[in-house]
Design an enzyme around this catalytic site. Sequence first.
Site, PDB file in Angstrom:
ATOM      1  N   GLU A 159      20.796  23.062  33.551  1.00 10.34           N
ATOM      2  CA  GLU A 159      22.075  23.763  33.654  1.00 10.34           C
ATOM      3  C   GLU A 159      22.705  23.673  35.044  1.00 10.34           C
ATOM      4  O   GLU A 159      23.013  24.683  35.679  1.00 10.34           O
ATOM      5  CB  GLU A 159      21.910  25.217  33.207  1.00 10.34           C
ATOM      6  CG  GLU A 159      21.468  25.325  31.758  1.00 10.34           C
ATOM      7  CD  GLU A 159      21.504  26.736  31.184  1.00 10.34           C
ATOM      8  OE1 GLU A 159      21.708  27.697  31.968  1.00 10.34           O
ATOM      9  OE2 GLU A 159      21.314  26.878  29.971  1.00 10.34           O
ATOM     10  N   GLU A 276      18.192  23.595  24.537  1.00 12.84           N
ATOM     11  CA  GLU A 276      17.992  25.039  24.357  1.00 12.84           C
ATOM     12  C   GLU A 276      19.065  25.527  23.397  1.00 12.84           C
ATOM     13  O   GLU A 276      20.224  25.127  23.502  1.00 12.84           O
ATOM     14  CB  GLU A 276      18.168  25.825  25.662  1.00 12.84           C
ATOM     15  CG  GLU A 276      17.117  25.645  26.716  1.00 12.84           C
ATOM     16  CD  GLU A 276      17.401  26.513  27.950  1.00 12.84           C
ATOM     17  OE1 GLU A 276      18.151  27.528  27.810  1.00 12.84           O
ATOM     18  OE2 GLU A 276      16.914  26.181  29.027  1.00 12.84           O
TER      19      GLU A 276
END
Length: 506
Positions: A159, A276
């Site tokens: 991220e 995810e």
Amino acid sequence: MRIAVPRQPTARLSDAWRHSVGTGRFDLALRRDHYESLALVQREIGFRHIRGHGLLSDATGVHQPYEHAGERHVRHAFTYVDQVVDTYLELGIAPFLELGFMPSRLASGDATVFWWKGNITPPRDEREWAALVRAVVGHLADRYGIDQVRRWPIEVWNEPNLEAFWSAGQDAYHRLYEVTARAVKEVDAELQVGGPSLAPGYQDEWIERFAEFVDTRDLPIDFVSRHAYSSGPVQPVPFGAHQTLMPASALLEQFGAPRRQLAGTGLAGLPLHITEFNSSYRPDNPVHDTAFHAAYLAPVLVNGGDLADSFSYWTFCDVFEEVGVPTTPFHGGFGLLAHRQIKKPTYHLYTFMAAMGQQILARGDDHLVTRHDDGRVTVLAWAPADPGGGEPVDGHTVRLSLPLGTPDTRGSAFALRRSVSEDAGNPWAAWREMGRPLAPDHRRLDALREAAEPARSHRNVPVTGGRADVDLVLARHEVTLLELTPVVDETPPWWSDDRLLGLGDA
């Protein structure tokens, strides 16, 4: 209206849902509860890869710099890494490697994330970082064989579009990707490397700029990755959080977004991994523990494989410490399993998916029908789950005419049904009814495990004209698995159930 399910398959059921699953940080696999939980998951579901944070963080001890004769050197140590990967492979699951976070003695700053303080800054020495990447990947190839490690995807960071996970901005991530991807390919050109592992909420420009950079620099990339969550702003409470949820379709929209955003770029057509996904991105949101959650995610598991090559549930168990050590057995953790291997309703959604056949016969807003190669027919059905807070539906009915055999087949089928709902297979509800004990004793832990088991029922269903008609009446937030097996009657001619008590005529 009864749905007449076709006899001929319409497609093959994708197993993108089981390609990968998440864990916490890498070194948690050294813990007993983590091992026992993963062993259970692998026996009953069977994921192929596992991904977590912190492979290169200080707790694994890989990066070990030292001074000798006035010069800096680095020893790369694999004591913990080998134990973790050995455990994974023993349990039939392979790593999905995430390269991060930054070892503190290689970091350019002291910014960290999580309770366990993963460093989120760029390397102060790119050559030392590249050497670290080559050492880790090369060691894995030497220890486990290059043919095997070529099947392990390698993701660059986590991220980087969020300042909480990468302190230096997009251009610095591009440079990290370049150095890292080239280092991976120096070990072996056929290793799979990719990124950019984006958190939801990014603008199209982020991934488009990444694609342009990779193309302009002629960088290696074998897959694209991103994450997907469907929750809104946090409403904090002590030791927890509440959030609104978007409809489950928002997750599917996120799954499909990269292919739309990358159309016409050099990255178009690459495998897409959602590394995810979950409803809430918080590890302390109680929605994760509920029956609602299983019904909410059912259409995502059923349809996600149409949009991505994999989508990895975050996470398989609640051995997880991003916001600290959990204080109760049910605390809103991401896991399919609570601590002490207590199965949540969403765990059973996954076991139900694992029991489905590969031939899709029908798929709808509330059901999936498949057939196994041996002729068994399986149905997954779920009640509506409204994240807008509407009254849960009780009595939602799925009416199906299921094909069993040829049009002239007559006889019967054995129907076995397993269900989780607000009232069955719901240990969170049992824990609530116990008074939410912070540390249940062994007797209450056993009661929670028992409460976590699905409700089971069975019956004989007539088959006429090669069809069995079933009405699945679903309770609130129920997810149910129905398996129908054609009956071959082997009852001896002298047997009569009416004479069980020895009464009646011979």
